[in-house]
Scaffold this motif. Structure first.
Motif, PDB file in Angstrom:
ATOM      1  N   VAL A 164      28.712  16.219 -11.889  1.00 50.01           N
ATOM      2  CA  VAL A 164      29.580  15.846 -13.016  1.00 50.01           C
ATOM      3  C   VAL A 164      28.860  14.794 -13.846  1.00 50.01           C
ATOM      4  CG1 VAL A 164      31.772  14.793 -13.721  1.00 50.01           C
ATOM      5  CG2 VAL A 164      31.717  16.361 -11.761  1.00 50.01           C
ATOM      6  N   TRP A 165      28.922  14.986 -15.166  1.00 53.18           N
ATOM      7  CA  TRP A 165      28.224  14.101 -16.121  1.00 53.18           C
ATOM      8  C   TRP A 165      29.153  13.965 -17.325  1.00 53.18           C
ATOM      9  CZ3 TRP A 165      23.951  11.225 -15.788  1.00 53.18           C
ATOM     10  CH2 TRP A 165      23.265  10.828 -16.946  1.00 53.18           C
ATOM     11  N   ASN A 166      29.828  12.815 -17.458  1.00 53.26           N
ATOM     12  CA  ASN A 166      30.871  12.744 -18.485  1.00 53.26           C
ATOM     13  C   ASN A 166      30.329  12.351 -19.855  1.00 53.26           C
ATOM     14  OD1 ASN A 166      30.541   9.951 -18.284  1.00 53.26           O
ATOM     15  ND2 ASN A 166      32.743   9.524 -18.225  1.00 53.26           N
ATOM     16  N   SER A 167      31.215  12.296 -20.842  1.00 52.90           N
ATOM     17  CA  SER A 167      30.812  12.072 -22.233  1.00 52.90           C
ATOM     18  C   SER A 167      30.156  10.716 -22.437  1.00 52.90           C
ATOM     19  CB  SER A 167      32.026  12.200 -23.160  1.00 52.90           C
ATOM     20  OG  SER A 167      32.557  13.490 -23.107  1.00 52.90           O
ATOM     21  N   PHE A 168      30.641   9.682 -21.717  1.00 52.69           N
ATOM     22  CA  PHE A 168      30.035   8.347 -21.821  1.00 52.69           C
ATOM     23  C   PHE A 168      28.555   8.420 -21.482  1.00 52.69           C
ATOM     24  CE2 PHE A 168      28.597   4.341 -20.119  1.00 52.69           C
ATOM     25  CZ  PHE A 168      29.243   3.355 -20.844  1.00 52.69           C
ATOM     26  N   ASP A 172      36.243   5.432 -21.060  1.00 47.65           N
ATOM     27  CA  ASP A 172      35.171   4.586 -21.596  1.00 47.65           C
ATOM     28  C   ASP A 172      34.343   3.929 -20.491  1.00 47.65           C
ATOM     29  OD1 ASP A 172      33.661   3.503 -23.651  1.00 47.65           O
ATOM     30  OD2 ASP A 172      34.886   1.699 -23.794  1.00 47.65           O
ATOM     31  N   VAL A 173      33.985   4.701 -19.494  1.00 43.55           N
ATOM     32  CA  VAL A 173      33.037   4.283 -18.451  1.00 43.55           C
ATOM     33  C   VAL A 173      32.159   5.485 -18.142  1.00 43.55           C
ATOM     34  CG1 VAL A 173      34.578   2.553 -17.420  1.00 43.55           C
ATOM     35  CG2 VAL A 173      34.574   4.891 -16.540  1.00 43.55           C
ATOM     36  N   GLY A 174      30.982   5.213 -17.616  1.00 43.93           N
ATOM     37  CA  GLY A 174      30.115   6.307 -17.198  1.00 43.93           C
ATOM     38  C   GLY A 174      30.563   6.855 -15.860  1.00 43.93           C
ATOM     39  N   LEU A 175      30.510   8.161 -15.719  1.00 49.97           N
ATOM     40  CA  LEU A 175      30.970   8.802 -14.492  1.00 49.97           C
ATOM     41  C   LEU A 175      29.984   9.895 -14.095  1.00 49.97           C
ATOM     42  CD1 LEU A 175      34.774   9.335 -14.179  1.00 49.97           C
ATOM     43  CD2 LEU A 175      33.164  10.268 -12.550  1.00 49.97           C
ATOM     44  N   VAL A 176      29.385   9.730 -12.911  1.00 45.15           N
ATOM     45  CA  VAL A 176      28.423  10.713 -12.402  1.00 45.15           C
ATOM     46  C   VAL A 176      28.812  11.048 -10.968  1.00 45.15           C
ATOM     47  CG1 VAL A 176      25.981  11.244 -12.028  1.00 45.15           C
ATOM     48  CG2 VAL A 176      26.630   9.568 -13.778  1.00 45.15           C
ATOM     49  N   VAL A 177      29.004  12.329 -10.675  1.00 47.53           N
ATOM     50  CA  VAL A 177      29.292  12.765  -9.312  1.00 47.53           C
ATOM     51  C   VAL A 177      28.042  13.451  -8.767  1.00 47.53           C
ATOM     52  CG1 VAL A 177      30.686  14.274  -7.848  1.00 47.53           C
ATOM     53  CG2 VAL A 177      31.765  13.006  -9.723  1.00 47.53           C
ATOM     54  N   MET A 178      27.647  13.080  -7.543  1.00 44.68           N
ATOM     55  CA  MET A 178      26.435  13.621  -6.918  1.00 44.68           C
ATOM     56  C   MET A 178      26.721  14.035  -5.487  1.00 44.68           C
ATOM     57  SD  MET A 178      23.783  10.697  -8.205  1.00 44.68           S
ATOM     58  CE  MET A 178      25.074   9.456  -8.177  1.00 44.68           C
ATOM     59  N   ASP A 179      25.933  14.991  -4.996  1.00 43.92           N
ATOM     60  CA  ASP A 179      26.055  15.374  -3.594  1.00 43.92           C
ATOM     61  C   ASP A 179      25.081  14.562  -2.751  1.00 43.92           C
ATOM     62  OD1 ASP A 179      23.527  16.480  -3.934  1.00 43.92           O
ATOM     63  OD2 ASP A 179      24.265  18.548  -4.074  1.00 43.92           O
ATOM     64  N   GLU A 180      24.934  14.964  -1.473  1.00 39.54           N
ATOM     65  CA  GLU A 180      24.092  14.199  -0.543  1.00 39.54           C
ATOM     66  C   GLU A 180      22.616  14.223  -0.932  1.00 39.54           C
ATOM     67  OE1 GLU A 180      26.200  14.706   3.733  1.00 39.54           O
ATOM     68  OE2 GLU A 180      25.772  16.578   2.662  1.00 39.54           O
ATOM     69  N   ASN A 181      22.208  15.190  -1.756  1.00 37.75           N
ATOM     70  CA  ASN A 181      20.818  15.263  -2.221  1.00 37.75           C
ATOM     71  C   ASN A 181      20.657  14.605  -3.594  1.00 37.75           C
ATOM     72  OD1 ASN A 181      19.916  16.791   0.049  1.00 37.75           O
ATOM     73  ND2 ASN A 181      20.900  18.604  -0.854  1.00 37.75           N
ATOM     74  N   TYR A 182      21.707  13.933  -4.032  1.00 35.39           N
ATOM     75  CA  TYR A 182      21.732  13.231  -5.323  1.00 35.39           C
ATOM     76  C   TYR A 182      21.606  14.208  -6.497  1.00 35.39           C
ATOM     77  CZ  TYR A 182      21.117   9.384  -2.128  1.00 35.39           C
ATOM     78  OH  TYR A 182      21.296   8.518  -1.081  1.00 35.39           O
ATOM     79  N   THR A 183      22.070  15.434  -6.261  1.00 35.48           N
ATOM     80  CA  THR A 183      22.150  16.427  -7.334  1.00 35.48           C
ATOM     81  C   THR A 183      23.381  16.129  -8.180  1.00 35.48           C
ATOM     82  OG1 THR A 183      21.089  18.084  -5.947  1.00 35.48           O
ATOM     83  CG2 THR A 183      22.282  18.878  -7.883  1.00 35.48           C
ATOM     84  N   ILE A 184      23.200  16.108  -9.484  1.00 38.00           N
ATOM     85  CA  ILE A 184      24.295  15.753 -10.388  1.00 38.00           C
ATOM     86  C   ILE A 184      25.243  16.937 -10.560  1.00 38.00           C
ATOM     87  CG2 ILE A 184      24.869  15.013 -12.742  1.00 38.00           C
ATOM     88  CD1 ILE A 184      22.063  13.720 -12.862  1.00 38.00           C
TER      89      ILE A 184
END
Length: 321
Positions: free
Chosen positions: A39-43, A25-37
């Motif tokens: 991982v984008w979770n269900s939240f 129940d938290v937002g989770l976004v994983v990005m690389d050095e160019n801020y490319t997404i």
């Protein structure tokens, strides 16, 4: 490929971890050095309305152009370089993503209040080539704290305000008078005090009743508010007597203000309890000077001017040096 028990366990562990990340129940976004997404979770999907296929492989700022790009990059760069987690609270920035909120308890909020963390994700060489942005929904906490702050401010205002006139009450007004006296003592900037009261107020009360008397007091306070500047400090001193501190104003300037106020009140008519009432006020003015010992002496000086106005026939302004 032949699966072993160890590979099965590894597969299960990864599957469980991904399942947890998707449903936490938290937002989770994983990005690389160019801020490319990556991982984008269900939240994030549920609250943004954007499915993973709409954002994965895109720049965070391409997917959300309203994001403060310069601010975020400055924040994230320290995470990449120093490999330290960065934090932002809702009090610093109410939200990073303007998400609607769905909590019935906090139905008054316009959006989801958020705390956020940016965590470095190290590769096998110990280098942070990815970061994880975590978004926490803190709407309940934020709304409750804001409501508490507003309630405290309201209570504070009530403790400072005279209930009949809406001006400062005597206690708080005298405190501001003391502060102004000390300010003059330090900076020697001009400041003047006006003390005024309603002429023949007892007669108004005796003839028309206290309700009409109260309306006369309110009418004077309204006129004072209309004429006072933001820097001026008006208060109800007691009964039908008022005090007005005019900051950065010498005695002559205070007399101009007082005369304008006196004429406005003299030409006004109040309507209360079926009566039309006209009345006047008398005023005393004192400019702050080094000979005044303290704030009480300053009040006494302005009061002396008020009494001279009364003795001189009322409906007038008297300046005492």
């Amino acid at each position: 490929m032949v699966k072993t028990k160890d590979s099965d366990k590894l597969f299960d562990d990864v599957h469980w971890q991904m399942d947890i990340l998707q449903n936490i129940d938290v937002g989770l976004v994983v990005m690389d050095e160019n801020y490319t997404i990556n991982v984008w979770n269900s939240f994030m999907q549920n609250h943004s309305g954007k499915a993973p296929e709409k954002v994965l492989g895109k720049s965070l700022f391409e997917a959300f152009p309203e994001l403060p790009e310069a601010w975020f990059k400055h924040k994230a760069q320290s995470v990449f370089v120093l490999q330290n987690t960065a934090f932002t609270t809702w009090e610093q920035r109410p939200y990073l993503f303007r998400f609607p909120h769905y909590r019935p308890i906090t139905g008054t909020a316009e959006y989801m209040y958020q705390n956020s963390s940016i965590i470095p994700l190290l590769d096998t060489n110990g280098i942070a080539k990815h970061i994880c942005l975590i978004i926490y929904d803190v709407t309940d906490t934020a709304v409750n704290k804001i409501a508490q702050q507003q309630a405290n401010k309201q209570l504070q205002n009530m403790s400072r305000t005279d209930h009949l006139t809406g001006l400062f009450n005597r206690g708080y007004w005298e405190l501001r008078l003391i502060q102004e006296f000390k300010r003059f003592d330090r900076y020697e900037q001009p400041s003047s005090l006006i003390m005024l009261d309603i002429d023949h107020f007892k007669k108004i009360n005796d003839t028309y009743g206290h309700t009409v008397g109260d309306e006369a007091i309110r009418a004077v306070s309204r006129t004072i508010k209309e004429h006072a500047r933001d820097l001026d400090i008006p208060g109800r001193y007691g009964g039908e007597e008022f005090g007005i501190i005019l900051t950065n104003t010498n005695g002559d300037g205070a007399c101009v203000f007082a005369e304008r106020l006196r004429k406005t009140i003299e030409s006004s008519t109040i309507y209360a309890e079926g009566h039309e009432i006209q009345f006047t006020v008398s005023m005393g003015v004192s400019e702050l000077n080094p000979e005044l010992h303290d704030h009480r002496h300053w009040i006494e000086k302005a009061d002396q001017g008020l009494y001279k106005s009364k003795e001189g026939g009322r409906n007038r302004v008297t300046l005492l040096p």
